[in-house]
Design a protein around this motif. Sequence first.
Motif, PDB file in Angstrom:
ATOM      1  N   THR A 440       0.869  -1.182   0.000  1.00  0.00           N
ATOM      2  CA  THR A 440       0.000   0.000   0.000  1.00  0.00           C
ATOM      3  C   THR A 440       0.906   1.232   0.000  1.00  0.00           C
ATOM      4  N   ASN A 441       0.639   2.092  -1.013  1.00  0.00           N
ATOM      5  CA  ASN A 441       1.470   3.297  -1.166  1.00  0.00           C
ATOM      6  C   ASN A 441       2.955   2.954  -1.246  1.00  0.00           C
ATOM      7  N   GLY A 442       3.229   1.873  -1.924  1.00  0.00           N
ATOM      8  CA  GLY A 442       4.613   1.473  -2.148  1.00  0.00           C
ATOM      9  C   GLY A 442       5.284   0.803  -0.969  1.00  0.00           C
ATOM     10  N   LYS A 443       4.542   0.578   0.127  1.00  0.00           N
ATOM     11  CA  LYS A 443       5.119  -0.057   1.311  1.00  0.00           C
ATOM     12  C   LYS A 443       4.481  -1.431   1.533  1.00  0.00           C
ATOM     13  N   LYS A 444       5.319  -2.380   1.871  1.00  0.00           N
ATOM     14  CA  LYS A 444       4.806  -3.734   2.140  1.00  0.00           C
ATOM     15  C   LYS A 444       4.064  -3.743   3.475  1.00  0.00           C
ATOM     16  N   ILE A 445       2.831  -4.250   3.434  1.00  0.00           N
ATOM     17  CA  ILE A 445       2.027  -4.263   4.665  1.00  0.00           C
ATOM     18  C   ILE A 445       1.813  -5.680   5.207  1.00  0.00           C
ATOM     19  N   ASP A 463       4.317  -2.748   9.949  1.00  0.00           N
ATOM     20  CA  ASP A 463       3.765  -1.442  10.284  1.00  0.00           C
ATOM     21  C   ASP A 463       4.067  -0.442   9.169  1.00  0.00           C
ATOM     22  N   ASP A 464       3.776   0.830   9.410  1.00  0.00           N
ATOM     23  CA  ASP A 464       3.954   1.855   8.378  1.00  0.00           C
ATOM     24  C   ASP A 464       5.409   2.031   7.969  1.00  0.00           C
ATOM     25  N   HIS A 465       6.322   1.558   8.827  1.00  0.00           N
ATOM     26  CA  HIS A 465       7.742   1.668   8.504  1.00  0.00           C
ATOM     27  C   HIS A 465       8.286   0.349   7.970  1.00  0.00           C
ATOM     28  N   GLU A 466       7.366  -0.522   7.592  1.00  0.00           N
ATOM     29  CA  GLU A 466       7.700  -1.847   7.054  1.00  0.00           C
ATOM     30  C   GLU A 466       8.506  -2.674   8.070  1.00  0.00           C
ATOM     31  N   GLN A 467       8.246  -2.417   9.341  1.00  0.00           N
ATOM     32  CA  GLN A 467       8.847  -3.224  10.398  1.00  0.00           C
ATOM     33  C   GLN A 467       7.878  -4.349  10.771  1.00  0.00           C
ATOM     34  N   LEU A 468       8.412  -5.529  10.945  1.00  0.00           N
ATOM     35  CA  LEU A 468       7.592  -6.690  11.262  1.00  0.00           C
ATOM     36  C   LEU A 468       6.924  -6.510  12.624  1.00  0.00           C
ATOM     37  N   THR A 469       5.610  -6.768  12.666  1.00  0.00           N
ATOM     38  CA  THR A 469       4.875  -6.637  13.936  1.00  0.00           C
ATOM     39  C   THR A 469       4.339  -7.984  14.428  1.00  0.00           C
ATOM     40  N   THR A 470       3.833  -8.819  13.514  1.00  0.00           N
ATOM     41  CA  THR A 470       3.315 -10.134  13.935  1.00  0.00           C
ATOM     42  C   THR A 470       3.582 -11.170  12.854  1.00  0.00           C
ATOM     43  N   ILE A 471       3.669 -12.428  13.323  1.00  0.00           N
ATOM     44  CA  ILE A 471       3.681 -13.583  12.420  1.00  0.00           C
ATOM     45  C   ILE A 471       2.654 -14.560  12.951  1.00  0.00           C
ATOM     46  N   ASP A 472       1.724 -14.939  12.105  1.00  0.00           N
ATOM     47  CA  ASP A 472       0.724 -15.952  12.455  1.00  0.00           C
ATOM     48  C   ASP A 472       1.035 -17.218  11.669  1.00  0.00           C
ATOM     49  N   TYR A 473       1.089 -18.345  12.381  1.00  0.00           N
ATOM     50  CA  TYR A 473       1.314 -19.647  11.736  1.00  0.00           C
ATOM     51  C   TYR A 473      -0.002 -20.414  11.775  1.00  0.00           C
ATOM     52  N   TYR A 474      -0.346 -21.053  10.664  1.00  0.00           N
ATOM     53  CA  TYR A 474      -1.663 -21.656  10.497  1.00  0.00           C
ATOM     54  C   TYR A 474      -1.585 -23.175  10.482  1.00  0.00           C
TER      55      TYR A 474
END
Length: 618
Positions: A440-445, A463-474
Amino acid sequence: MGFFDNLRKKEKDVTPTKTETAVTVSESQTPAKAEPVAKQTLHEQRVTIEDQLTGLANDYRQLKGQLKLKIFAEKAEKQQGLKQAQQELELLADRTQQTAAQIKSLEDADDSAAEQEIAALVDQQHELQTKIDQSQAHLDSLQRELDDTTEAIRKVILEIDQNEKQSAALSADIKAETDLQEMYELMAKQKPEVDDLYQKKTVLISTREDLNTKITALAAKRDQAAAATTALQEQQNKLGQDQRQKESALNQVQSQREHELTEAKNYAGRLEQETSRSTRRATTLQQNIKELQDHIQTLFDNQFLLRPLTLDNQRQYVVYTPALTPDHATAQLALLHYLTKQLTVVPMIVTTDYQQTGQQEQLAQLAKADLPQLEITNLYTQLQTSGEDTAPQVQLPQNDNWIQKADVANNLTSIFDKDQHLLMTVHLTQGNISQIDYFTNGKKIKTNLYNEKGQLSAHYTFDDHEQLTTIDYYRLDNTIVLTKTFSKKSLETIQLFDDHGLVTHVFATEDELITWWLQDLLGRLDRDVTLIGNLGVDYYPTLITALPKLTVIPVLTGLPQQQTELVKLLQDHPQQSQFLVGDQHDWQILADNTDRDLEVDVLQTSQLALPKDLTTTD
């Protein structure tokens, strides 16, 4: 095969005597006479000599290896004897200390309390005797007074009888007189005497009654005094009996004490002799061991023995590695080949890194290495396969307003909107979608990873700074099994969910997750476990506490010449005696740095070079 495996096999088949060894070497050095052969070229002569040197080198290594095993066996035998002698000395020291304490206790025994009790009984008897004497005197006095009173009553009774006889005589005279006048005159004449007798009788009767009353009172007092005297005498007898019993008990205790003291002193003498003998034996063994250690140092430049590793087929051997990676494939496969050759029970491979496509590539790698019988148990695979296989397969998004640009060389398709804004990138593996990145807007979300069947495996959020916030494993049923939360690029928490979406466990670190999983996994095995891995990991102490029968065999590879970490590892784990090393270089580094005897095997053996003592450069 380990460095000493050939030596162990050789020693099992043949244990040469000194004579046999000499013959073997002589035969190697002096070839038997043979039929004349064609003249050899210089090259052939060189090759022949090198072959002879190689044979000598092999014989040298085998003999030196056998010598090392024998001399260390002799050292171990003497160390065992020293250990027994030291245990005997410790036992003798304890017994000597106990006996000395017993002797001191017997010699310092205090009988004053018992003697004071006896003396107190004697004093009580003296006091009672005084009371008895006083009571008896009072009793005697009462008895005398009673006797006197009784005698007085007897006299009064006699006087009364005499009075009555006199009165009767007067009465008889009166009755005998027939003349009334004379009778009257006689009565008048006798009247004073009769009055006197009457008065005396009245006094005597009163006196008798008083004496009877007195006798009754005296008899009561006498009986009381007699009872008191008897009670005092009984009390005196009881005290005397107690005194005799205590004196007898004291005499018995003193006699028993003298007997025990004599026995204890005799035993102390025997202990001193035994201690002297054991001390001389321990001193001799210590000297023998020192001489052997000096001899070992001279022969091998090392005082410790590295024996071949002995594995126990009754245990389950578990190879732990985060993942089977190409970077470490050689060492990992060498370890697995070693275990499969040494064990009758197939070793278990445990990995803990997330594998997007499962274990297929690693299993294929094992099959290619001629290890198809091995299976891999992975933390994430086990968690994600806990549900039913019902998750849908991913489909490539379609939209008429989207523009797709394929990068065939990189198996990548980029999707843009009509304004050329990047919406997503689709990664393909063997024609199947393996990853989709959303922008979105050139940033990976976010990023979705898919397994080999195209089912959602992991979901990354940024996040908005393309920093990893969560990982969900299914799971395979499309429910979340594990969530990792990050803050400022650092892992914050790990949450484990059941199939209803309820949190069952919370972990602060990856090591906590791995520890929990390994503890559960290893605890459910039906054999005692030996973990082949690293002693330095954070979860090792927790596993050892939870699984007391767990043992670990560290694998040491690529050891540098300066081994500060190795020395620290040996110091931190003094009970660790089993190791696996990558090659002969690692074996030598471990041999140079060890502070104790070890069991060690080499995973990758190379062509044995000539020992320095037999090379042509000496």
